[in-house]
Design an enzyme around this catalytic site. Structure first.
Site, short mmCIF file in Angstrom:
data_model
loop_
_atom_site.label_atom_id
_atom_site.label_comp_id
_atom_site.label_asym_id
_atom_site.label_seq_id
_atom_site.Cartn_x
_atom_site.Cartn_y
_atom_site.Cartn_z
N GLU A 253 0.86 -1.17 0.00
CA GLU A 253 0.00 0.00 0.00
C GLU A 253 0.90 1.22 0.00
O GLU A 253 1.66 1.45 0.95
CB GLU A 253 -0.96 0.05 1.19
CG GLU A 253 -1.91 1.24 1.03
CD GLU A 253 -2.90 1.39 2.16
OE1 GLU A 253 -2.77 2.39 2.89
OE2 GLU A 253 -3.77 0.53 2.30
N CYS A 287 -2.04 8.18 4.40
CA CYS A 287 -2.04 8.05 2.95
C CYS A 287 -3.42 8.33 2.35
O CYS A 287 -3.52 8.73 1.18
CB CYS A 287 -1.54 6.69 2.53
SG CYS A 287 -2.32 5.31 3.39
#
Length: 487
Positions: A253, A287
């Site tokens: 990720e 994020c």
């Protein structure tokens, strides 16, 4: 504030034993730069020892073949963590800087995640087909082997749980490499696991370091079968290149540049307040945090004023203070990098709506940075394209749905986005058109153990959370048998 000694000084966890380590490094409070405790500073040798222990545990213990054992261990671990939840939350705020309410939420979410995967440990089914008369094809999901988990500092509890949960639940053994900035928190989490009766030695290991030698060894080792990493896209690309030599499975990720698409029928004041919170979660160091705000032209001016006011109203200070809405960044080096990017954006943007900076009223040794908002029309600008990992937002205008989607999709990333409207059909229409792994409707940053998350394009590979996370840590085996037919 009093913590157990095990929270103040850590070692390496290898083969079932906690080893002090020859070198120690300090963990610093980003609020004022003071030392919280020390952790073992290892490297390649420690990584090799941990990998060997995990490989031995996978091959020689019952872990990979005993789902009932795995479930019991995970559920017992969750109970131990729950008993320490408040201490863990306070340690997280001390080491990471995020406000305490966010730390409490993260610890609760991590415990929930471990329980979720504990519940699934006994239900990883395959299927059987009779492909020809008397010929049976059995499809099984088997644990891939040794999983190396490189955990970042921004949400070290929940990002550990969402990787180690499916890895252990499906029967992998693990080597955890925490971020140097939050090693104390990761160690406290794993120490609770090490105290669970029945956990075979070597099933889970931890190697800490201030450098990158241990991480590099985990990526390149042929004994590591799966590498799970959360972090920047640039680092993810380097990991992919190195891991290609051993063809290991990758769960990545990576970066994001989340857009919030706001239509005229949204409640502008309420939406601005929620987007401001989504942009400043973990001081903007998440994020999926809101980065770009695309607003319909008819409400653009109203949103600009409301969003400026909402960001300016966020109190910045010590995360232990319940009156604060945002704490410091992770350290002064990160603050300097973000501040440099933001100052460059100020020079290039169409309009500086809110000029953030380093506050004079807070400790000079702290890593504080107040929120900033700029307005700009060109989506190709570096500050519209690059992930700036701090409390920085870009306001952009659109006139119709097609333009909104085109602007939002003008990015190499594809991690998350949000749509703000009371029109249900429009919300679904836009959500389907956005090229992102997660799209929220009238919300942002809502993540659940049960719901898979991950990104399109350069935001990563695979999915964590949810049932599909097992795909990142398992191999699919086909067993074919011609059993024949009764004569």
């Amino acid at each position: 504030m009093t913590f157990p000694d095990s929270h103040r000084s850590t070692g390496q966890w290898i083969g079932g034993a906690w080893i002090p380590g020859q070198r120690q490094a300090a963990s610093l409070n980003p609020m004022d730069g003071s030392a919280i405790g020390t952790f073992a500073d290892g490297g390649r040798d420690e990584a090799d020892a941990a990998i060997a222990a995990a490989s031995t545990a996978f091959e020689r213990t019952e872990w990979a073949q005993s789902p009932r054992l795995r479930q019991t261990v995970l559920l017992d671990w969750a109970r131990k963590l729950e008993a320490q939840a408040e201490d863990l939350a306070r340690l997280l705020t001390l080491e990471n800087g995020k406000v305490l309410v966010q730390s409490r939420g993260e610890i609760a979410g991590a415990i929930s995640e471990i329980r979720y995967y504990g519940g699934l440990a006994r239900h990883i089914p395959g299927h059987v087909l009779e492909v020809e008369p008397g010929v049976f094809s059995t499809m099984l999901r088997e644990p891939a082997g040794v999983a190396a988990l490189i955990i970042p500092w921004n949400a070290p509890a929940v990002l550990l749980a969402r990787a180690i949960g499916p890895a252990l639940a499906c029967g992998c053994t693990a080597v955890v490499k925490p971020a140097a900035q939050t090693t104390l928190l990761t160690t406290a989490f794993l120490r609770a696991l090490s105290e669970v009766p029945g956990l075979p030695p070597g099933v889970c290991n931890m190697v800490s370091e201030t450098g990158h030698a241990a991480s590099a060894r985990l990526v390149e080792s042929p004994l590591v079968d799966v590498l799970s990493f959360t972090g920047s896209t640039a680092t993810g690309k380097r990991i992919m290149a190195t891991a290609a030599e051993t063809m290991k499975k990758l769960s990545l990720e990576l970066g994001g540049k989340s857009c919030c698409v706001v239509f005229p029928d949204a409640d502008i004041a309420a939406t601005a307040s929620r987007i401001a919170a989504a942009a400043t979660i973990i001081s903007g160091q998440q994020c999926t945090a809101a980065r770009r705000v695309l607003v319909h032209g008819s409400v653009y001016d109203a949103m600009k004023e409301q969003l400026r006011a909402a960001l300016a109203a966020i109190a910045v200070g010590d995360g232990m203070n319940p009156a604060m809405g945002m704490g410091p960044l992770i350290d002064t080096a990160a603050r300097a990098q973000v501040q440099g990017q933001v100052e460059r954006a100020f020079d290039l943007c169409d309009e500086v709506v809110l000029r953030g900076g380093v506050p004079d009223s807070l400790p000079a040794a702290g890593a504080f940075l107040t929120p900033s908002l700029v307005a700009h029309g060109d989506t190709a600008a570096f500050f519209c394209q690059e992930e700036i990992f701090g409390p920085f937002l870009v306001l952009e205008r659109f006139e119709d749905e097609a333009e909104a989607v085109a602007k939002a999709n003008h990015t190499v990333f594809g991690l998350s986005a949000s749509v703000w409207t009371t029109d249900g059909a429009r919300a679904l229409r836009i959500a389907r058109a956005l090229r992102n792994g997660t799209v929220w409707i009238n919300d942002h940053n809502r993540l659940f153990a049960e719901a898979e998350t991950g990104g399109y394009r350069q935001s990563g590979l695979g999915r964590l959370h949810g049932y599909d996370a097992f795909a990142d840590f398992t191999e699919l085996k086909h067993i074919c048998q011609n059993a024949g037919r009764v004569a």
